[in-house]
Motif scaffolding. Structure first.
Motif, PDB file in Angstrom:
ATOM      1  N   LEU A 220       0.833  -1.311   0.101  1.00  0.00           N
ATOM      2  CA  LEU A 220       0.091  -0.124   0.096  1.00  0.00           C
ATOM      3  C   LEU A 220       0.795   1.403   0.023  1.00  0.00           C
ATOM      4  CD1 LEU A 220      -2.639  -1.087   2.818  1.00  0.00           C
ATOM      5  CD2 LEU A 220      -2.995  -1.124   0.238  1.00  0.00           C
ATOM      6  N   ASN A 221       0.279   2.354  -0.696  1.00  0.00           N
ATOM      7  CA  ASN A 221       1.040   3.636  -0.501  1.00  0.00           C
ATOM      8  C   ASN A 221       1.113   4.125   1.133  1.00  0.00           C
ATOM      9  OD1 ASN A 221      -1.214   5.275   0.158  1.00  0.00           O
ATOM     10  ND2 ASN A 221      -1.706   5.323  -2.063  1.00  0.00           N
ATOM     11  N   VAL A 222       1.593   5.074   1.320  1.00  0.00           N
ATOM     12  CA  VAL A 222       1.772   5.403   2.705  1.00  0.00           C
ATOM     13  C   VAL A 222       0.389   5.787   3.340  1.00  0.00           C
ATOM     14  CG1 VAL A 222       2.764   7.180   4.466  1.00  0.00           C
ATOM     15  CG2 VAL A 222       4.060   5.985   2.738  1.00  0.00           C
ATOM     16  N   SER A 223      -0.161   6.665   2.902  1.00  0.00           N
ATOM     17  CA  SER A 223      -1.653   7.276   3.218  1.00  0.00           C
ATOM     18  C   SER A 223      -2.605   5.967   3.503  1.00  0.00           C
ATOM     19  CB  SER A 223      -2.193   7.954   2.012  1.00  0.00           C
ATOM     20  OG  SER A 223      -1.485   9.101   2.260  1.00  0.00           O
ATOM     21  N   GLU A 224      -2.578   4.816   2.561  1.00  0.00           N
ATOM     22  CA  GLU A 224      -3.478   3.920   2.683  1.00  0.00           C
ATOM     23  C   GLU A 224      -2.769   2.835   3.798  1.00  0.00           C
ATOM     24  OE1 GLU A 224      -4.675   3.266  -1.882  1.00  0.00           O
ATOM     25  OE2 GLU A 224      -3.136   2.267  -1.271  1.00  0.00           O
ATOM     26  N   ALA A 225      -1.711   2.689   4.001  1.00  0.00           N
ATOM     27  CA  ALA A 225      -1.247   1.863   4.884  1.00  0.00           C
ATOM     28  C   ALA A 225      -1.506   2.379   6.425  1.00  0.00           C
ATOM     29  CB  ALA A 225       0.370   1.615   4.965  1.00  0.00           C
ATOM     30  N   LEU A 226      -1.102   3.869   6.602  1.00  0.00           N
ATOM     31  CA  LEU A 226      -1.629   4.409   7.811  1.00  0.00           C
ATOM     32  C   LEU A 226      -3.076   4.264   8.258  1.00  0.00           C
ATOM     33  CD1 LEU A 226       0.446   7.532   7.753  1.00  0.00           C
ATOM     34  CD2 LEU A 226       0.665   5.472   9.068  1.00  0.00           C
ATOM     35  N   GLU A 227      -4.096   4.265   7.102  1.00  0.00           N
ATOM     36  CA  GLU A 227      -5.646   4.111   7.348  1.00  0.00           C
ATOM     37  C   GLU A 227      -5.725   2.641   7.979  1.00  0.00           C
ATOM     38  OE1 GLU A 227      -8.283   6.012   7.808  1.00  0.00           O
ATOM     39  OE2 GLU A 227      -6.660   7.688   7.599  1.00  0.00           O
ATOM     40  N   LYS A 228      -4.921   1.630   7.410  1.00  0.00           N
ATOM     41  CA  LYS A 228      -4.818   0.230   7.826  1.00  0.00           C
ATOM     42  C   LYS A 228      -4.696   0.092   9.062  1.00  0.00           C
ATOM     43  CE  LYS A 228      -3.767  -4.363   5.967  1.00  0.00           C
ATOM     44  NZ  LYS A 228      -5.136  -4.930   5.835  1.00  0.00           N
ATOM     45  N   VAL A 229      -3.562   0.705   9.264  1.00  0.00           N
ATOM     46  CA  VAL A 229      -2.789   0.724  10.728  1.00  0.00           C
ATOM     47  C   VAL A 229      -3.999   1.079  11.932  1.00  0.00           C
ATOM     48  CG1 VAL A 229      -1.326   1.587  12.165  1.00  0.00           C
ATOM     49  CG2 VAL A 229      -0.515   0.858  10.187  1.00  0.00           C
ATOM     50  N   LYS A 230      -4.531   2.282  11.471  1.00  0.00           N
ATOM     51  CA  LYS A 230      -5.559   2.883  12.351  1.00  0.00           C
ATOM     52  C   LYS A 230      -6.812   1.989  12.703  1.00  0.00           C
ATOM     53  CE  LYS A 230      -4.497   7.682  11.135  1.00  0.00           C
ATOM     54  NZ  LYS A 230      -5.192   8.765  10.443  1.00  0.00           N
ATOM     55  N   ASN A 231      -7.256   1.302  11.700  1.00  0.00           N
ATOM     56  CA  ASN A 231      -8.307   0.215  11.680  1.00  0.00           C
ATOM     57  C   ASN A 231      -7.940  -0.994  12.282  1.00  0.00           C
ATOM     58  OD1 ASN A 231     -10.062   1.985  10.431  1.00  0.00           O
ATOM     59  ND2 ASN A 231      -9.529   1.477   8.177  1.00  0.00           N
ATOM     60  N   GLU A 232      -6.696  -1.502  12.072  1.00  0.00           N
ATOM     61  CA  GLU A 232      -6.349  -2.816  12.631  1.00  0.00           C
ATOM     62  C   GLU A 232      -5.569  -3.055  13.902  1.00  0.00           C
ATOM     63  OE1 GLU A 232      -4.849  -5.124   9.212  1.00  0.00           O
ATOM     64  OE2 GLU A 232      -6.547  -4.640   7.903  1.00  0.00           O
ATOM     65  N   ILE A 233      -4.812  -1.787  14.067  1.00  0.00           N
ATOM     66  CA  ILE A 233      -3.909  -2.070  15.200  1.00  0.00           C
ATOM     67  C   ILE A 233      -4.459  -1.409  16.470  1.00  0.00           C
ATOM     68  CG2 ILE A 233      -1.383  -1.680  15.972  1.00  0.00           C
ATOM     69  CD1 ILE A 233      -1.829  -3.628  13.602  1.00  0.00           C
ATOM     70  N   PRO A 234      -4.509  -2.115  17.566  1.00  0.00           N
ATOM     71  CA  PRO A 234      -4.696  -1.290  18.820  1.00  0.00           C
ATOM     72  C   PRO A 234      -3.876  -0.099  19.226  1.00  0.00           C
ATOM     73  CG  PRO A 234      -4.516  -3.685  19.088  1.00  0.00           C
ATOM     74  CD  PRO A 234      -3.900  -3.435  17.992  1.00  0.00           C
ATOM     75  N   SER A 235      -4.688   0.943  19.405  1.00  0.00           N
ATOM     76  CA  SER A 235      -4.008   2.292  19.531  1.00  0.00           C
ATOM     77  C   SER A 235      -3.260   2.176  21.069  1.00  0.00           C
ATOM     78  CB  SER A 235      -5.408   3.140  19.724  1.00  0.00           C
ATOM     79  OG  SER A 235      -4.733   4.438  19.998  1.00  0.00           O
ATOM     80  N   SER A 236      -2.449   3.041  21.018  1.00  0.00           N
ATOM     81  CA  SER A 236      -1.588   3.185  22.158  1.00  0.00           C
ATOM     82  C   SER A 236      -0.527   4.393  21.656  1.00  0.00           C
ATOM     83  CB  SER A 236      -0.648   1.843  22.574  1.00  0.00           C
ATOM     84  OG  SER A 236       0.438   1.774  21.623  1.00  0.00           O
ATOM     85  N   PRO A 237       0.036   5.080  23.082  1.00  0.00           N
ATOM     86  CA  PRO A 237       0.846   6.086  22.601  1.00  0.00           C
ATOM     87  C   PRO A 237       1.863   5.831  21.572  1.00  0.00           C
ATOM     88  CG  PRO A 237       0.194   6.010  25.117  1.00  0.00           C
ATOM     89  CD  PRO A 237      -0.175   4.864  24.287  1.00  0.00           C
ATOM     90  N   GLU A 238       2.372   4.695  21.863  1.00  0.00           N
ATOM     91  CA  GLU A 238       3.462   4.335  20.799  1.00  0.00           C
ATOM     92  C   GLU A 238       2.933   4.045  19.310  1.00  0.00           C
ATOM     93  OE1 GLU A 238       4.556   3.401  25.001  1.00  0.00           O
ATOM     94  OE2 GLU A 238       2.507   2.613  23.709  1.00  0.00           O
ATOM     95  N   ILE A 239       1.858   3.376  19.231  1.00  0.00           N
ATOM     96  CA  ILE A 239       1.513   3.423  17.876  1.00  0.00           C
ATOM     97  C   ILE A 239       1.214   4.779  17.397  1.00  0.00           C
ATOM     98  CG2 ILE A 239      -0.493   2.159  16.450  1.00  0.00           C
ATOM     99  CD1 ILE A 239       1.744   0.421  17.821  1.00  0.00           C
TER     100      ILE A 239
END
Length: 255
Positions: A220-239
């Motif tokens: 994925l391009n960077v923008s798409e990758a970050l959207e996927k991260v936001k949707n799939e990875i549990p949020s924390s200060p490090e993320i």
């Protein structure tokens, strides 16, 4: 504690319990805190601000004017925090009108021959290897390890807990928590050993690893990758820090 063979301008402000060796030169408009050890042949020039508990080895130069032809003699500073070890022949230049100051935080080790250029910001608890050269307005976040003979392009940023291979050169940003190396420089995985040493949990390390799998291996391009991260990875200060770092990168991140 102050050698009679040192020169200290009468307007310089020196704290308590400061050891100043022979042939040290301290200019006017310099402020030095308490419990510092300044070894022979160190030059601390106009605009230097040095905190407490630092050890500065022979030949270091703090506060020299910037190596920037746009500099017009404006009032700027070179600021050093507390408990740093600044080894032989390190140079830390003053800021310019761009930011007004160059900053080295606290509890850092700057090894022999390191250059910190104008308006750079070095965080806390960083290790910077021998002969590494930082161009103007770079940023190094806390707890980074930059190995020897690294060349950092102007305006680049290095994230926290990064491990950078010796001899690297780069003109893009290095995201946090990773190992970067090879030639040309590239992402080489996350800094698992460093993260474990600093108490990161296995779950958090796995989440960080998954973030970078998405950014670097999903296609994925960077923008798409970050959207996927936001949707799939549990949020924390490090993320959130990784997301913020990548989103705000002006030069783009290494690939």
């Amino acid at each position: 504690m102050i050698s009679p063979l040192a020169y200290i301008h009468p307007e310089a402000i020196i704290g308590e319990n400061v050891e100043i060796a022979p042939f040290v030169y301290i200019d006017k408009n310099v402020v030095i805190g308490d419990n510092n050890k300044i070894m022979s042949n160190v030059s601390i020039l106009y605009g230097a601000r040095i905190g407490n508990g630092n050890t500065i080895f022979p030949g270091a130069v703090i506060g020299a004017v910037p190596q920037d032809l746009k500099f017009q003699g404006e009032e700027t500073t070179a600021e050093i925090g507390d408990n740093n070890t600044i080894r032989e022949n390190v140079t830390v230049n003053r800021g310019t009108a761009a930011k007004g100051k160059t900053v080295v935080g606290s509890n850092n080790l700057l090894m022999e021959g390191v250059h910190v250029a104008h308006d750079a910001i070095v965080g806390n608890r960083c290790i910077i290897g021998n002969s590494t050269k930082m161009a103007g307005e770079i940023i190094i976040d806390d707890n980074a390890i930059v190995s020897a003979a690294v060349l950092m392009h102007q305006f680049c940023r290095v994230g926290s807990y990064v491990m950078l291979q010796g001899g690297s050169r780069f003109s893009k940003d290095i995201p946090p928590y990773i190992i970067a190396g090879r030639d040309p420089i590239a992402y080489c995985g996350i800094n698992i050993v460093g993260l474990r040493r600093h108490g990161f949990s296995n779950e958090l390390i796995e989440n960080i690893h998954n973030v970078y799998r998405i950014i670097y291996q999903s296609g994925l391009n960077v923008s798409e990758a970050l959207e996927k991260v936001k949707n799939e990875i549990p949020s924390s200060p490090e993320i959130e820090y990784i997301i913020e770092f990548v989103q705000n990168s002006k030069r783009g991140i290494i690939r």
